[in-house]
Design a protein around this motif. Structure first.
Motif, PDB file in Angstrom:
ATOM      1  N   TYR A  43      38.703  16.399  11.833  1.00  0.00           N
ATOM      2  CA  TYR A  43      37.812  15.239  11.889  1.00  0.00           C
ATOM      3  C   TYR A  43      38.510  14.008  11.328  1.00  0.00           C
ATOM      4  O   TYR A  43      39.449  14.095  10.530  1.00  0.00           O
ATOM      5  CB  TYR A  43      36.521  15.505  11.110  1.00  0.00           C
ATOM      6  CG  TYR A  43      36.729  15.671   9.616  1.00  0.00           C
ATOM      7  CD1 TYR A  43      36.723  14.576   8.754  1.00  0.00           C
ATOM      8  CD2 TYR A  43      36.936  16.937   9.061  1.00  0.00           C
ATOM      9  CE1 TYR A  43      36.917  14.725   7.391  1.00  0.00           C
ATOM     10  CE2 TYR A  43      37.146  17.097   7.702  1.00  0.00           C
ATOM     11  CZ  TYR A  43      37.127  15.982   6.876  1.00  0.00           C
ATOM     12  OH  TYR A  43      37.340  16.127   5.530  1.00  0.00           O
ATOM     13  N   SER A  44      38.028  12.854  11.759  1.00  0.00           N
ATOM     14  CA  SER A  44      38.557  11.575  11.245  1.00  0.00           C
ATOM     15  C   SER A  44      37.463  10.534  11.140  1.00  0.00           C
ATOM     16  O   SER A  44      37.729   9.341  11.134  1.00  0.00           O
ATOM     17  CB  SER A  44      39.673  11.069  12.176  1.00  0.00           C
ATOM     18  OG  SER A  44      39.210  10.961  13.508  1.00  0.00           O
ATOM     19  N   ASP A  45      36.203  10.981  11.046  1.00  0.00           N
ATOM     20  CA  ASP A  45      35.069  10.053  11.118  1.00  0.00           C
ATOM     21  C   ASP A  45      34.944   9.138   9.908  1.00  0.00           C
ATOM     22  O   ASP A  45      34.240   8.130   9.964  1.00  0.00           O
ATOM     23  CB  ASP A  45      33.767  10.835  11.295  1.00  0.00           C
ATOM     24  CG  ASP A  45      33.551  11.845  10.176  1.00  0.00           C
ATOM     25  OD1 ASP A  45      33.029  11.472   9.111  1.00  0.00           O
ATOM     26  OD2 ASP A  45      33.925  13.015  10.364  1.00  0.00           O
ATOM     27  N   HIS A  46      35.613   9.479   8.805  1.00  0.00           N
ATOM     28  CA  HIS A  46      35.517   8.616   7.630  1.00  0.00           C
ATOM     29  C   HIS A  46      36.434   7.397   7.739  1.00  0.00           C
ATOM     30  O   HIS A  46      36.409   6.524   6.867  1.00  0.00           O
ATOM     31  CB  HIS A  46      35.817   9.394   6.350  1.00  0.00           C
ATOM     32  CG  HIS A  46      37.090  10.175   6.381  1.00  0.00           C
ATOM     33  ND1 HIS A  46      37.434  11.020   7.411  1.00  0.00           N
ATOM     34  CD2 HIS A  46      38.121  10.244   5.497  1.00  0.00           C
ATOM     35  CE1 HIS A  46      38.608  11.562   7.170  1.00  0.00           C
ATOM     36  NE2 HIS A  46      39.051  11.104   6.020  1.00  0.00           N
ATOM     37  N   VAL A  80      36.401   4.356   9.642  1.00  0.00           N
ATOM     38  CA  VAL A  80      35.368   3.689  10.441  1.00  0.00           C
ATOM     39  C   VAL A  80      35.829   2.293  10.825  1.00  0.00           C
ATOM     40  O   VAL A  80      36.304   1.517   9.987  1.00  0.00           O
ATOM     41  CB  VAL A  80      34.041   3.605   9.646  1.00  0.00           C
ATOM     42  CG1 VAL A  80      32.979   2.866  10.449  1.00  0.00           C
ATOM     43  CG2 VAL A  80      33.557   5.006   9.295  1.00  0.00           C
ATOM     44  N   PRO A  95      28.766   5.902  14.621  1.00  0.00           N
ATOM     45  CA  PRO A  95      28.095   6.917  13.786  1.00  0.00           C
ATOM     46  C   PRO A  95      28.069   8.313  14.401  1.00  0.00           C
ATOM     47  O   PRO A  95      27.849   9.290  13.698  1.00  0.00           O
ATOM     48  CB  PRO A  95      26.668   6.363  13.644  1.00  0.00           C
ATOM     49  CG  PRO A  95      26.788   4.901  13.899  1.00  0.00           C
ATOM     50  CD  PRO A  95      27.881   4.761  14.911  1.00  0.00           C
ATOM     51  N   TYR A 116      30.293  10.343  15.291  1.00  0.00           N
ATOM     52  CA  TYR A 116      31.283  11.299  14.808  1.00  0.00           C
ATOM     53  C   TYR A 116      30.900  11.884  13.458  1.00  0.00           C
ATOM     54  O   TYR A 116      31.093  13.080  13.215  1.00  0.00           O
ATOM     55  CB  TYR A 116      32.654  10.626  14.767  1.00  0.00           C
ATOM     56  CG  TYR A 116      33.038  10.112  16.133  1.00  0.00           C
ATOM     57  CD1 TYR A 116      33.483  10.981  17.121  1.00  0.00           C
ATOM     58  CD2 TYR A 116      32.895   8.762  16.470  1.00  0.00           C
ATOM     59  CE1 TYR A 116      33.796  10.536  18.390  1.00  0.00           C
ATOM     60  CE2 TYR A 116      33.212   8.301  17.733  1.00  0.00           C
ATOM     61  CZ  TYR A 116      33.653   9.187  18.691  1.00  0.00           C
ATOM     62  OH  TYR A 116      33.939   8.742  19.956  1.00  0.00           O
ATOM     63  N   ARG A 117      30.328  11.068  12.588  1.00  0.00           N
ATOM     64  CA  ARG A 117      29.873  11.610  11.306  1.00  0.00           C
ATOM     65  C   ARG A 117      28.639  12.497  11.500  1.00  0.00           C
ATOM     66  O   ARG A 117      28.497  13.543  10.852  1.00  0.00           O
ATOM     67  CB  ARG A 117      29.571  10.491  10.318  1.00  0.00           C
ATOM     68  CG  ARG A 117      29.142  11.010   8.937  1.00  0.00           C
ATOM     69  CD  ARG A 117      30.165  12.026   8.404  1.00  0.00           C
ATOM     70  NE  ARG A 117      29.675  12.791   7.288  1.00  0.00           N
ATOM     71  CZ  ARG A 117      29.966  12.533   6.018  1.00  0.00           C
ATOM     72  NH1 ARG A 117      30.720  11.490   5.731  1.00  0.00           N
ATOM     73  NH2 ARG A 117      29.500  13.281   5.058  1.00  0.00           N
ATOM     74  N   ARG A 141      29.940  15.833  12.591  1.00  0.00           N
ATOM     75  CA  ARG A 141      30.514  16.627  11.488  1.00  0.00           C
ATOM     76  C   ARG A 141      29.415  17.183  10.596  1.00  0.00           C
ATOM     77  O   ARG A 141      29.485  18.343  10.159  1.00  0.00           O
ATOM     78  CB  ARG A 141      31.494  15.792  10.668  1.00  0.00           C
ATOM     79  CG  ARG A 141      32.054  16.567   9.466  1.00  0.00           C
ATOM     80  CD  ARG A 141      33.376  16.053   8.986  1.00  0.00           C
ATOM     81  NE  ARG A 141      33.350  14.715   8.463  1.00  0.00           N
ATOM     82  CZ  ARG A 141      33.408  14.404   7.158  1.00  0.00           C
ATOM     83  NH1 ARG A 141      33.472  15.369   6.248  1.00  0.00           N
ATOM     84  NH2 ARG A 141      33.423  13.146   6.769  1.00  0.00           N
ATOM     85  N   ASP A 142      28.383  16.388  10.321  1.00  0.00           N
ATOM     86  CA  ASP A 142      27.275  16.873   9.498  1.00  0.00           C
ATOM     87  C   ASP A 142      26.614  18.094  10.128  1.00  0.00           C
ATOM     88  O   ASP A 142      26.295  19.072   9.440  1.00  0.00           O
ATOM     89  CB  ASP A 142      26.240  15.764   9.307  1.00  0.00           C
ATOM     90  CG  ASP A 142      26.719  14.663   8.371  1.00  0.00           C
ATOM     91  OD1 ASP A 142      27.715  14.882   7.652  1.00  0.00           O
ATOM     92  OD2 ASP A 142      26.093  13.584   8.370  1.00  0.00           O
ATOM     93  N   GLU A 193      40.576  17.518   7.444  1.00  0.00           N
ATOM     94  CA  GLU A 193      40.848  16.114   7.747  1.00  0.00           C
ATOM     95  C   GLU A 193      42.061  16.008   8.663  1.00  0.00           C
ATOM     96  O   GLU A 193      43.059  16.704   8.492  1.00  0.00           O
ATOM     97  CB  GLU A 193      41.107  15.339   6.461  1.00  0.00           C
ATOM     98  CG  GLU A 193      41.402  13.861   6.688  1.00  0.00           C
ATOM     99  CD  GLU A 193      41.672  13.113   5.395  1.00  0.00           C
ATOM    100  OE1 GLU A 193      42.794  12.606   5.215  1.00  0.00           O
ATOM    101  OE2 GLU A 193      40.746  13.056   4.551  1.00  0.00           O
ATOM    102  N   ARG A 223      42.470   4.702  12.219  1.00  0.00           N
ATOM    103  CA  ARG A 223      41.620   5.624  12.980  1.00  0.00           C
ATOM    104  C   ARG A 223      42.342   6.110  14.241  1.00  0.00           C
ATOM    105  O   ARG A 223      42.256   7.284  14.602  1.00  0.00           O
ATOM    106  CB  ARG A 223      40.302   4.960  13.353  1.00  0.00           C
ATOM    107  CG  ARG A 223      39.353   5.905  14.088  1.00  0.00           C
ATOM    108  CD  ARG A 223      38.053   5.226  14.475  1.00  0.00           C
ATOM    109  NE  ARG A 223      37.162   6.191  15.115  1.00  0.00           N
ATOM    110  CZ  ARG A 223      37.203   6.528  16.394  1.00  0.00           C
ATOM    111  NH1 ARG A 223      38.123   5.982  17.184  1.00  0.00           N
ATOM    112  NH2 ARG A 223      36.356   7.409  16.889  1.00  0.00           N
TER     113      ARG A 223
END
Length: 321
Positions: free
Chosen positions: A5-8, A10, A22, A24-25, A28-29, A42, A87
């Protein structure tokens, strides 16, 4: 099953921008809460040298140092920022890491990626760097360095938009087979020639979609004869879904789950590892796109379990505590 993942990382996008950051986060959630068999990590950042495997050095430098013109930024669809660069690097790094894990364990994924509109010399359509193109070339280099053999690659692109950048990058490379199943009247309006393009009419539903997919997969395997590719990159777009704002097709969530099963099952039957990218998804209700991506990851995990069951047991000394 490994997923990256790389959603953090932004992008600072203006209000009302069509790209759903949003998503992508949210994905992941839901993976963390509902898919315990998926191990998240990550994404690493792709280096300039890795990016240059599929992109011109001038373009890599222009992105990295903020030298893109206003017109180039408009074509990409994002304003330049350091966050955009980071990103984009992570998106490419995630696909490379997923490909490496797939070669080792059969199936792996990343929670974004599928940036198939990026060409060697430019970005386009919310795609800065082409993650699959870079990862394909990187895996070919690593396999050659380790085993001194050519890794042949196939790209199964089932995003609703044609993979024009990928097709252009590999146009003269017989070691990479590009397949794109996409909306005939959708973006990009000037398409490139993949090794196999299958165009779908607006409003295409489950039955016609799956029939077209079956024909495309049959053609892919027939082109390779008795020697299937050594790695498949699967772009499992959520945008053929009937609730997508940009897709123009009418494929149900159940139809897309069946799509995933057919792709993953065909690869498993032939012993071909699969690295999966989520690609597009622009649902009128963003949770619909997230749900489609989540079911893709669930199907991927089932395929991964089948791979593990078929792998040879480790030597006794390796299994001792």
């Amino acid at each position: 099953m490994q997923a990256y993942y790389s959603d953090h990382f932004v992008l600072p996008l203006p209000p009302g921008h069509r790209f759903s950051m949003p998503k992508y986060r949210l994905l992941r959630d839901r993976v963390e809460a509902e898919a315990p068999g998926v191990q998240l990590a990550e994404a690493p950042a792709a280096t300039d040298g890795e990016l240059a495997l599929a992109h011109t050095p001038h373009y890599v430098t222009s992105v990295a140092e903020g030298l893109l013109s206003a017109a180039e930024q408009r074509e990409i669809g994002f304003p330049w920022s350091p966050a955009m660069v980071e990103r984009a690097r992570r998106s490419v790094g995630a696909t490379g890491a997923a490909a490496r894990a797939a070669l080792a364990h059969g199936v792996a994924a990343q929670l974004a990626g599928g940036t198939h509109h990026a060409y060697a010399h430019k970005g386009s359509g919310y795609c800065v760097f082409n993650d699959v193109a870079v990862a394909a070339r990187l895996m070919q280099a690593e396999v050659h360095r380790r085993w001194r053999r050519l890794l042949r690659v196939a790209v199964i692109d089932l995003d609703v938009h044609q993979g024009n950048g990928t097709a252009a990058i590999f146009a003269d490379d017989p070691s990479v087979f590009t397949l794109s199943l996409h909306g005939a009247r959708n973006f990009p309006f000037r398409k490139e020639a993949s090794d196999l393009d299958v165009e779908l009419a607006d409003g295409c539903g489950d039955e016609d979609y799956l029939a077209a997919l079956d024909g495309a997969l049959a053609a892919l395997w027939a082109r390779h004869g008795s020697a299937p590719p050594g790695l498949v990159f699967y772009l499992a777009g959520a945008d053929p879904h009937e609730g997508d704002r940009l897709g123009r097709l009418k494929v149900s969530a159940a139809g897309l789950a069946e799509r995933d099963r057919r792709v993953l099952g065909a690869c498993r039957a032939r012993g071909v590892p699969v690295a999966i990218s989520m690609a597009g998804g622009y649902g009128r209700v963003i949770d619909d796109s997230v749900a489609v991506h989540l079911q893709t990851l669930r199907e991927a995990h089932r395929a991964w379990l089948a791979w593990q069951a078929a792998l040879p047991a480790p030597p006794m000394e390796e299994s001792l505590p």
